[in-house]
Design a protein around this motif. Structure first.
Motif, short mmCIF file in Angstrom:
data_model
loop_
_atom_site.label_atom_id
_atom_site.label_comp_id
_atom_site.label_asym_id
_atom_site.label_seq_id
_atom_site.Cartn_x
_atom_site.Cartn_y
_atom_site.Cartn_z
N ARG A 8 0.25 0.40 -24.02
CA ARG A 8 -1.02 -0.38 -23.51
C ARG A 8 -2.03 -0.36 -24.66
O ARG A 8 -2.66 -1.42 -24.83
CB ARG A 8 -1.85 0.50 -22.31
CG ARG A 8 -0.92 0.30 -21.02
CD ARG A 8 -1.48 0.96 -19.81
NE ARG A 8 -0.81 1.11 -18.71
CZ ARG A 8 -0.43 2.23 -18.14
NH1 ARG A 8 -0.81 3.37 -18.58
NH2 ARG A 8 0.41 2.23 -16.96
N ASP A 60 -1.91 16.69 -18.34
CA ASP A 60 -3.27 17.16 -18.06
C ASP A 60 -3.45 18.47 -18.57
O ASP A 60 -4.68 18.69 -19.12
CB ASP A 60 -3.72 16.83 -16.51
CG ASP A 60 -3.33 15.52 -15.91
OD1 ASP A 60 -3.46 14.57 -16.53
OD2 ASP A 60 -3.16 15.45 -14.80
N ASP A 77 -6.44 7.77 -18.26
CA ASP A 77 -7.01 6.59 -17.91
C ASP A 77 -8.27 6.43 -18.97
O ASP A 77 -8.77 5.08 -19.21
CB ASP A 77 -7.95 6.77 -16.63
CG ASP A 77 -6.54 6.50 -15.62
OD1 ASP A 77 -5.84 5.87 -15.67
OD2 ASP A 77 -6.97 7.48 -14.42
N SER A 107 -5.74 16.88 -11.28
CA SER A 107 -5.72 16.81 -12.88
C SER A 107 -6.72 17.53 -13.28
O SER A 107 -6.42 17.99 -14.72
CB SER A 107 -5.76 15.27 -13.25
OG SER A 107 -7.02 14.57 -12.86
N GLY A 150 -7.31 11.65 -14.56
CA GLY A 150 -7.39 11.47 -13.25
C GLY A 150 -8.74 10.52 -13.10
O GLY A 150 -9.08 10.21 -12.14
N HIS A 186 1.08 9.00 -23.58
CA HIS A 186 2.55 9.06 -23.24
C HIS A 186 3.20 7.62 -23.83
O HIS A 186 2.40 6.59 -24.00
CB HIS A 186 3.02 9.52 -21.97
CG HIS A 186 2.45 8.67 -20.92
ND1 HIS A 186 2.45 7.21 -20.88
CD2 HIS A 186 1.83 8.96 -19.73
CE1 HIS A 186 2.09 6.88 -19.51
NE2 HIS A 186 1.55 8.02 -18.88
N1 LIG Z 1 -2.61 15.88 -9.97
C1 LIG Z 1 -3.26 14.84 -10.24
O1 LIG Z 1 -4.66 14.57 -10.11
C2 LIG Z 1 -2.49 14.14 -11.28
C3 LIG Z 1 -3.28 12.97 -11.78
N2 LIG Z 1 -2.52 12.36 -12.73
C4 LIG Z 1 -3.50 11.25 -13.42
O2 LIG Z 1 -2.77 10.08 -12.79
C5 LIG Z 1 -3.36 8.81 -13.66
C6 LIG Z 1 -2.16 8.01 -13.79
O3 LIG Z 1 -1.43 8.56 -14.70
P1 LIG Z 1 0.20 8.34 -14.98
O4 LIG Z 1 0.72 8.91 -16.41
O5 LIG Z 1 0.95 8.86 -13.83
O6 LIG Z 1 0.48 6.69 -14.82
P2 LIG Z 1 0.73 5.60 -15.73
O7 LIG Z 1 0.91 4.48 -15.11
O8 LIG Z 1 -0.28 5.72 -16.93
O9 LIG Z 1 2.04 5.92 -16.46
C7 LIG Z 1 3.27 6.06 -15.55
C8 LIG Z 1 4.27 5.09 -16.00
O10 LIG Z 1 4.60 5.64 -17.47
C9 LIG Z 1 5.88 5.76 -17.73
N3 LIG Z 1 6.02 6.79 -18.53
C10 LIG Z 1 5.30 8.11 -18.46
N4 LIG Z 1 5.95 8.83 -19.45
C11 LIG Z 1 6.75 8.29 -20.34
C12 LIG Z 1 7.51 8.43 -21.25
N5 LIG Z 1 7.50 9.76 -21.94
N6 LIG Z 1 8.38 7.60 -21.69
C13 LIG Z 1 8.55 6.27 -21.11
N7 LIG Z 1 7.77 6.11 -19.84
C14 LIG Z 1 7.00 6.72 -19.46
C15 LIG Z 1 6.56 6.04 -16.16
O11 LIG Z 1 7.51 5.78 -15.78
C16 LIG Z 1 5.65 5.10 -15.40
O12 LIG Z 1 6.09 3.69 -15.49
C17 LIG Z 1 -3.92 9.35 -14.79
O13 LIG Z 1 -5.47 9.51 -14.69
C18 LIG Z 1 -3.36 10.88 -14.64
O14 LIG Z 1 -4.45 12.05 -15.61
C19 LIG Z 1 -1.29 12.39 -13.12
O15 LIG Z 1 -1.45 13.18 -14.40
C20 LIG Z 1 -0.17 13.35 -12.27
C21 LIG Z 1 -1.12 14.49 -11.64
#
Ligand SMILES: NC(=O)C1=CN([C@@H]2O[C@H](COP(=O)(O)OP(=O)(O)OC[C@H]3O[C@@H](n4cnc5c(N)ncnc54)[C@H](O)[C@@H]3O)[C@@H](O)[C@H]2O)[C@@H](O)CC1
Ligand SMILES: Nc1ncnc2c1ncn2[C@@H]1O[C@H](COP(=O)(O)OP(=O)(O)O)[C@@H](O)[C@H]1O
Ligand SMILES: [Mg+2]
Length: 282
Positions: free
Chosen positions: A162, A220, A132, A42, A105, A156
């Motif tokens: 939250r 990201d 986060d 990320s 991340g 998002h």
């Molecule tokens: N390659 C990497 O290192 C990656 C790291 N990531 C990091 O992973 C961590 C968790 O982030 P996430 O966003 O995946 O997890 P989150 O738990 O914050 O969000 C995922 C949840 O949000 C819901 N959601 C997301 N966008 C939505 C929308 N537009 N409408 C309704 N629901 C929605 C999804 O269905 C899921 O339930 C963060 O620190 C992020 O920066 C992610 O960005 C993925 C890639």
């Protein structure tokens, strides 16, 4: 709800090409604070997107485990390592960045929550707050008062819930977003389809982008673009409007380059050059 559309003309009016006499030392230094074991990618994505938005220098502040990953995958970036191997535990910055992104991340461990709190208490620079960092602030809303005026927060829908709690209608959601934006003087980016930007009593609606962006790391990358634009001198609101539009354009240019299915977040930084060129075209 009446919104102001961010289209090509709107974005073009914000865009300022760099001066011929600029150099990397005055073109802006962006700092990306984030990453944890397994999520260093990320920070790589955000750092690439920041530098490709035109700032002069980029430093990533990450846990020790990410140093080789970042330096090998993106040699243009400088790296400062936290003393902890797997998570950020003490954000110690020895230079004055022009813009800082925090959160991609990052994880939500206790040690990182404390590091974020200490950092926010002493920081005075403009911030782009994502992922986060939003989740940690949502768990400890006392931190909101430490966010510098005109900081940009990019949730998002789930992150927004939250932060604000749930809403029963679109109108209730807008009232809640405008309240937090007003109380803490924040630029709130509600990411989605479409992405909306809230500032004072105005709502801007982005017109670029498509479902190709529904892929890991696209948020990201947006954080990196906005941070890179602020670092080079765009006002935070202008950087957010231009950044969101350019980010969407990279996906709209997909047909010239790949397919929606095969589009990944790395393509956002790769196609950013074409997005800038499109902006300049008549
Ligand atoms: N390659 C990497 O290192 C990656 C790291 N990531 C990091 O992973 C961590 C968790 O982030 P996430 O966003 O995946 O997890 P989150 O738990 O914050 O969000 C995922 C949840 O949000 C819901 N959601 C997301 N966008 C939505 C929308 N537009 N409408 C309704 N629901 C929605 C999804 O269905 C899921 O339930 C963060 O620190 C992020 O920066 C992610 O960005 C993925 C890639
Ligand atoms: N269907 C879609 N249409 C337009 N933009 C989208 C769509 N799905 C996702 N996006 C954009 O992609 C980005 C996703 O951000 P985010 O969920 O934070 O991703 P990540 O955390 O994996 O980096 C946001 O800018 C969002 O507006
Ligand atoms: Mg995200």
């Amino acid at each position: 709800m009446s919104t102001i559309e961010i289209d090509k003309l709107f974005a073009r009016q914000i865009y300022k090409p760099a001066s011929k006499k600029t150099h990397k030392g005055i073109q802006g230094h962006a700092l990306i604070i984030g990453g944890s074991y397994g999520k260093i990618g990320s920070v790589v994505l955000a750092s690439k997107a920041a530098l490709k938005s035109g700032c002069g220098l980029i430093t990533a502040f990450i846990p020790k485990c990410g140093v080789d990953i970042l330096q090998i995958s993106f040699p243009e970036a400088m790296v400062t390592a936290d003393e902890n191997e797997t998570v950020i535990s003490n954000i110690d910055i020895q230079f004055e960045p022009n813009a800082i992104a925090i959160g991609v991340g990052l994880g939500t461990s206790h040690v990182t929550a404390i590091a974020l709190e200490h950092f926010l208490q002493k920081n005075k620079n403009p911030l782009v707050i994502d992922a986060d960092a939003i989740n940690l602030i949502s768990k400890n809303k006392n931190l909101l008062k430490f966010l510098p005026k005109n900081s940009v927060i990019t949730p998002h829908k789930k992150e927004l819930q939250r932060l604000l709690g749930t809403w029963k209608s679109d109108d209730e959601k807008i009232v809640k977003i405008q309240q937090i934006s007003h109380d803490y003087q924040l630029i709130v980016v509600e990411k989605g389809s479409p992405t909306l930007i809230y500032y004072e009593n105005k709502i801007f609606e982005n017109t670029s982008g498509n479902e190709a962006l529904a892929t890991a790391g696209s948020g990201d990358s947006l954080t990196g673009i906005i941070t890179g634009l602020i670092a080079q001198g765009y006002e935070p609101l202008a950087a957010t409007q231009l950044g969101v539009y350019l980010h969407g354009l990279t996906a709209d240019l997909v047909w010239e380059n790949t397919s929606k299915e095969a589009f990944t977040a790395s393509d956002i930084a790769s196609f950013l050059g074409k997005a800038f060129l499109f902006l300049k075209e008549n």
